[in-house]
Scaffold this motif. Structure first.
Motif, PDB file in Angstrom:
ATOM      1  N   TRP A   4       0.783  -1.224   0.019  1.00  0.00           N
ATOM      2  CA  TRP A   4      -0.099   0.015   0.101  1.00  0.00           C
ATOM      3  C   TRP A   4       0.628   1.390  -0.054  1.00  0.00           C
ATOM      4  O   TRP A   4       0.596   2.293  -0.585  1.00  0.00           O
ATOM      5  N   VAL A   5       2.013   1.355   0.874  1.00  0.00           N
ATOM      6  CA  VAL A   5       2.731   2.375   1.145  1.00  0.00           C
ATOM      7  C   VAL A   5       3.289   2.612  -0.548  1.00  0.00           C
ATOM      8  O   VAL A   5       3.520   3.755  -0.763  1.00  0.00           O
ATOM      9  N   ILE A   6       4.047   1.662  -1.104  1.00  0.00           N
ATOM     10  CA  ILE A   6       4.634   1.575  -2.366  1.00  0.00           C
ATOM     11  C   ILE A   6       3.743   2.005  -3.419  1.00  0.00           C
ATOM     12  O   ILE A   6       4.104   2.939  -4.227  1.00  0.00           O
ATOM     13  N   GLY A   7       2.601   1.428  -3.375  1.00  0.00           N
ATOM     14  CA  GLY A   7       1.433   1.954  -4.154  1.00  0.00           C
ATOM     15  C   GLY A   7       0.986   3.372  -4.327  1.00  0.00           C
ATOM     16  O   GLY A   7       1.180   4.266  -5.229  1.00  0.00           O
ATOM     17  N   ILE A   8       1.093   4.059  -2.992  1.00  0.00           N
ATOM     18  CA  ILE A   8       0.657   5.264  -2.699  1.00  0.00           C
ATOM     19  C   ILE A   8       1.859   6.386  -3.183  1.00  0.00           C
ATOM     20  O   ILE A   8       1.734   7.379  -3.979  1.00  0.00           O
ATOM     21  N   VAL A   9       3.059   6.090  -2.968  1.00  0.00           N
ATOM     22  CA  VAL A   9       4.270   6.763  -3.490  1.00  0.00           C
ATOM     23  C   VAL A   9       4.196   6.484  -4.860  1.00  0.00           C
ATOM     24  O   VAL A   9       4.539   7.655  -5.647  1.00  0.00           O
ATOM     25  N   ALA A  10       4.215   5.482  -5.465  1.00  0.00           N
ATOM     26  CA  ALA A  10       4.409   5.302  -6.748  1.00  0.00           C
ATOM     27  C   ALA A  10       3.132   6.341  -7.758  1.00  0.00           C
ATOM     28  O   ALA A  10       3.354   6.955  -8.682  1.00  0.00           O
ATOM     29  N   ALA A  11       1.838   6.128  -7.032  1.00  0.00           N
ATOM     30  CA  ALA A  11       0.855   7.185  -7.521  1.00  0.00           C
ATOM     31  C   ALA A  11       1.253   8.522  -7.351  1.00  0.00           C
ATOM     32  O   ALA A  11       0.953   9.387  -8.299  1.00  0.00           O
ATOM     33  N   GLY A  12       1.642   9.042  -6.565  1.00  0.00           N
ATOM     34  CA  GLY A  12       2.161  10.237  -6.358  1.00  0.00           C
ATOM     35  C   GLY A  12       3.346  10.836  -6.894  1.00  0.00           C
ATOM     36  O   GLY A  12       3.199  11.880  -7.885  1.00  0.00           O
ATOM     37  N   VAL A  13       4.267   9.877  -7.293  1.00  0.00           N
ATOM     38  CA  VAL A  13       5.294  10.117  -8.224  1.00  0.00           C
ATOM     39  C   VAL A  13       4.877  10.154  -9.666  1.00  0.00           C
ATOM     40  O   VAL A  13       5.151  11.188 -10.425  1.00  0.00           O
TER      41      VAL A  13
END
Length: 167
Positions: A4-13
């Motif tokens: 979830w954290v990796i997915g949120i960071v990737a979406a932000g980037v």
């Protein structure tokens, strides 16, 4: 949890990346009519600029006072700009204008010895292609100044037009 954290960071980037890169792929075309202004003598014998739609506007004796002109050029090899600029007492007009698009472009009136950020902001660039008008707030442009298309976010000039007296 880690996914979830990796997915949120990737979406932000990806979102920020799209916001920064997408202007390079999309043009915004603007086609405003010229601002018509006339000069009229007031009670003190001084010339003042009046709106041509006002009942006091002169019809036959129109005068152009302190009109300046310039031609845009790119600020460097990565930023292309072309077109002409005309400056009257209170208005800037960009004609047949085209500049490389960017994420946070503004139009600035800049003095000879000034950095772009120290100049007078005329507002956000309305479009990277076309004819457009900007008002000069309580200031008068003079020969030797320049109109700069500036990316505020990255402090980068995109296009520059040196102002000279019109013929």
């Amino acid at each position: 949890m880690k996914r979830w954290v990796i997915g949120i960071v990737a979406a932000g980037v990806l979102g920020v990346g799209w916001w920064l890169v997408s202007p390079l792929f999309f043009d915004k075309v603007v086609n405003e009519s010229p601002v018509a202004t006339n000069m009229k003598e007031n009670e003190d014998g001084m010339m003042k600029e009046t709106d041509s739609s006002s009942p006091d506007a002169m019809t036959n004796d129109t005068m152009k006072v302190n009109e300046l002109m310039g031609t845009f050029k790119g600020a460097d090899s990565d930023h292309v700009a072309k077109g002409s600029v005309m400056v009257s007492e209170q208005h800037v007009r960009l004609e047949n204008f085209e500049v490389t698009n960017g994420p946070d472009l503004y139009v600035y009136l800049v003095g000879a010895d000034q950095e772009t950020a120290e100049g007078i902001s005329l507002g956000k660039l309305k479009g990277n292609i076309g004819n457009q008008n900007y008002e000069i707030p309580n200031n008068k442009a003079t020969a030797g100044m320049k109109i700069v298309i500036w990316c505020k976010q990255f402090n980068v000039d995109f296009g520059i037009a040196e102002l000279r007296t019109g013929m």
